[in-house]
Motif scaffolding. Sequence first.
Motif: not given
Length: 217
Positions: A103-104, A73-78, A30-32, A42-44
């Motif tokens: 961390i993101v 991942e399972d939360c749709d909150k934005v 999971n490297r940018c 992968e989500h992060f």
Amino acid sequence: MKCSLAPHPETLVFTTFEEFEVHYAQIHTNRCSECRKNFPTEHFLGLHISENHDPLVAARKAKYEKTYRCFVEDCDKVCSTLQKRRMHLQDKHFFPRDYDYFIVNDGIDKRSSMLRTRHRRASSAASRALHRNQKNGGVQQEQQSPLQGAAHIQDTKGPDLERISSSDPPGEDAAGTSPASRNRDMEELTSTMSALKFVPPSVRFGRGGRAAGLSRH
């Protein structure tokens, strides 16, 4: 097993295939591709790319739209701000307060925990204590300044001012006239003006060729 992939410059050797898989999942999966930072899942990685390298998301963020997705991942909150996302994670998903919510952006390279380091927490506490001490010192200085100003005014009252104030006798002004003397002069002037009111209107002071004195018409 060996690994010669970036970002480590030297070749790493692993004794078992399981160690190589753990290393590859943590460092290379999971490297940018833009900034070469590594992320735990992968989500992060997707959150990182969206919030740091996506121009469309940056344009929406400039319009104050909701662009900060939840870490779960399972939360749709934005959320619309980082602060609101942090409050959501703590209230709804029970994230710890010392979780590193940046961390993101920073990734997990050279890290062994998702929590903020103790050095960072100690530095923050020390800076807050220093700011509090400086603020309290400024308040004490402001409270002492009026007393110091009064003492300074009292000290600057030189011997000349004390000599001038003590040289005048009580009840007299600079000309040496007492209040009683001024009152007597005022009474005499008042009585003289009152006497002039009783002069008959037919008597006036002589002028012209006549002798000085009173004349009657």
